[in-house]
Design a protein around this motif. Structure first.
Motif, PDB file in Angstrom:
ATOM      1  N   GLU A 168       0.835  -1.200   0.000  1.00 11.97           N
ATOM      2  CA  GLU A 168       0.000   0.000   0.000  1.00 11.97           C
ATOM      3  C   GLU A 168       0.872   1.253   0.000  1.00 11.97           C
ATOM      4  O   GLU A 168       2.018   1.234   0.451  1.00 11.97           O
ATOM      5  N   GLU A 169       0.325   2.363  -0.496  1.00  4.40           N
ATOM      6  CA  GLU A 169       1.046   3.625  -0.550  1.00  4.40           C
ATOM      7  C   GLU A 169       0.457   4.590   0.474  1.00  4.40           C
ATOM      8  O   GLU A 169      -0.750   4.818   0.498  1.00  4.40           O
ATOM      9  N   ARG A 227      -3.550   7.235   2.122  1.00  6.10           N
ATOM     10  CA  ARG A 227      -3.478   7.922   0.826  1.00  6.10           C
ATOM     11  C   ARG A 227      -4.747   8.723   0.543  1.00  6.10           C
ATOM     12  O   ARG A 227      -4.706   9.770  -0.120  1.00  6.10           O
ATOM     13  N   THR A 228      -5.883   8.262   1.054  1.00  2.86           N
ATOM     14  CA  THR A 228      -7.147   8.971   0.862  1.00  2.86           C
ATOM     15  C   THR A 228      -7.055  10.407   1.383  1.00  2.86           C
ATOM     16  O   THR A 228      -7.690  11.319   0.849  1.00  2.86           O
ATOM     17  N   PHE A 229      -6.242  10.606   2.420  1.00  4.34           N
ATOM     18  CA  PHE A 229      -6.142  11.914   3.069  1.00  4.34           C
ATOM     19  C   PHE A 229      -4.796  12.589   2.799  1.00  4.34           C
ATOM     20  O   PHE A 229      -4.430  13.545   3.486  1.00  4.34           O
ATOM     21  N   ALA A 230      -4.053  12.094   1.805  1.00  4.59           N
ATOM     22  CA  ALA A 230      -2.696  12.596   1.557  1.00  4.59           C
ATOM     23  C   ALA A 230      -2.678  14.067   1.164  1.00  4.59           C
ATOM     24  O   ALA A 230      -1.643  14.728   1.282  1.00  4.59           O
ATOM     25  N   PRO A 265      -0.585  18.817  15.884  1.00  7.55           N
ATOM     26  CA  PRO A 265      -1.013  17.481  15.472  1.00  7.55           C
ATOM     27  C   PRO A 265      -1.675  17.523  14.103  1.00  7.55           C
ATOM     28  O   PRO A 265      -2.293  18.521  13.721  1.00  7.55           O
ATOM     29  N   ILE A 266      -1.557  16.416  13.368  1.00  4.06           N
ATOM     30  CA  ILE A 266      -2.054  16.372  11.992  1.00  4.06           C
ATOM     31  C   ILE A 266      -3.499  15.896  11.897  1.00  4.06           C
ATOM     32  O   ILE A 266      -4.262  16.378  11.053  1.00  4.06           O
ATOM     33  N   PHE A 267      -3.916  15.004  12.769  1.00  4.75           N
ATOM     34  CA  PHE A 267      -5.237  14.411  12.553  1.00  4.75           C
ATOM     35  C   PHE A 267      -6.388  15.417  12.614  1.00  4.75           C
ATOM     36  O   PHE A 267      -7.394  15.233  11.915  1.00  4.75           O
ATOM     37  N   PRO A 268      -6.290  16.537  13.385  1.00  3.01           N
ATOM     38  CA  PRO A 268      -7.374  17.520  13.300  1.00  3.01           C
ATOM     39  C   PRO A 268      -7.500  18.141  11.911  1.00  3.01           C
ATOM     40  O   PRO A 268      -8.601  18.498  11.489  1.00  3.01           O
ATOM     41  N   LEU A 269      -6.368  18.285  11.194  1.00  3.07           N
ATOM     42  CA  LEU A 269      -6.434  18.787   9.825  1.00  3.07           C
ATOM     43  C   LEU A 269      -7.181  17.814   8.930  1.00  3.07           C
ATOM     44  O   LEU A 269      -7.982  18.224   8.079  1.00  3.07           O
ATOM     45  N   VAL A 270      -6.910  16.528   9.107  1.00  2.03           N
ATOM     46  CA  VAL A 270      -7.609  15.506   8.329  1.00  2.03           C
ATOM     47  C   VAL A 270      -9.112  15.592   8.581  1.00  2.03           C
ATOM     48  O   VAL A 270      -9.921  15.545   7.648  1.00  2.03           O
ATOM     49  N   ALA A 292      -6.881   6.069   9.465  1.00  2.00           N
ATOM     50  CA  ALA A 292      -6.543   7.338   8.828  1.00  2.00           C
ATOM     51  C   ALA A 292      -5.070   7.673   8.983  1.00  2.00           C
ATOM     52  O   ALA A 292      -4.477   8.303   8.107  1.00  2.00           O
ATOM     53  N   GLN A 293      -4.484   7.248  10.083  1.00  2.00           N
ATOM     54  CA  GLN A 293      -3.114   7.673  10.385  1.00  2.00           C
ATOM     55  C   GLN A 293      -2.480   6.712  11.378  1.00  2.00           C
ATOM     56  O   GLN A 293      -3.144   6.184  12.268  1.00  2.00           O
TER      57      GLN A 293
END
Length: 244
Positions: free
Chosen positions: A123-124, A150-153, A165-170, A221-222
């Motif tokens: 997977e990528e 990758r869906t949220f890249a 943190p990154i997940f709130p951006l997602v 997601a992450q």
């Protein structure tokens, strides 16, 4: 004190902690009085006192008779103390340890990475690596690796200007909700390269903190891996007996 009251004082403490971190109450300022906090949060004085005790334990405030509760400077330290009981707590602690990106780009999961992350070979995923530092610390507290579905890249284009943190951006960009974070902590030995980057001795002990973030649809997601030298990480957890 009931379980509900226990939960409420933690909520009050988290709200005040976030306001201190955000600068609503800067160092040297005074928090509202116990009476004012009782009115604001609609809680008892006992609950407010327990919340303030929690902030004192975190070295965020000091309380003196007739002087009220003052916000104090946090001692400069290389260590990173985690007291996490909810996803919101992850946000608070990630805000206090700023992330500096070293590299970002798409990567194909090989067997070695699959064994470390639980991802599927072939997977990528978007890979983002860097280091976290707490305020005032010269050395990084950990090496951080993000692997983003990758869906949220597309979130990658915002990261050069982002330190939190990154997940709130997602969640904001793609309209999903992170509802579960599974965490595992493993003991490892530091490689020469990573030891040099973290300014410690090669082969020394470290802790790898693995977190897998899942959406309400059950999709991963992450995945993050934070590698902390053993001397710079302490995990704190409070457990309570459930009475039937």
């Amino acid at each position: 004190m009931t379980d509900t009251a226990d939960h409420r004082y933690l909520q009050v403490a988290r709200a005040l902690r976030k306001e201190i971190v955000d600068g609503v109450y800067p160092v040297g300022s005074q928090l509202p009085t116990e009476h004012q906090l009782c009115e604001r949060f609609s809680v008892s004085r006992y609950t407010v006192r327990e919340a303030l005790r929690r902030l004192r334990d975190d070295n965020l405030v000091t309380s003196r008779p007739r002087s009220g509760t003052l916000v104090v400077p946090r001692p400069s330290s290389d260590s990173y103390v985690q007291d996490v009981v909810s996803i919101n707590d992850l946000l608070a602690f990630a805000t206090g340890a700023q992330f500096a990106i070293e590299s970002t780009g798409m990567t194909v999961v090989d067997e070695e990475l699959a064994s470390r992350t639980g991802l599927t070979v072939g997977e990528e995923w978007l890979c983002v690596t860097g280091f976290r530092r707490v305020d005032g610390a010269e050395r990084p507290v950990c090496r951080t690796e993000y692997y983003i579905n990758r869906t949220f890249a597309g979130v990658g284009r915002l990261l050069p200007r982002h330190t939190g943190p990154i997940f709130p951006l997602v969640e904001d960009i793609f309209g999903v909700s992170i509802v579960e974070v599974r965490q595992e902590i493993a003991a490892v030995l530091l490689s020469p390269t990573l030891a040099e980057q973290l300014s410690v001795e090669a082969g020394g002990p470290a802790l790898e903190v693995h977190r897998t973030y899942a959406t309400s649809d059950g999709e991963v997601a992450q995945v993050t891996i934070n590698t902390h030298p053993a001397s710079r990480f302490r995990h704190s957890m409070t457990m309570r007996r459930v009475r039937g």
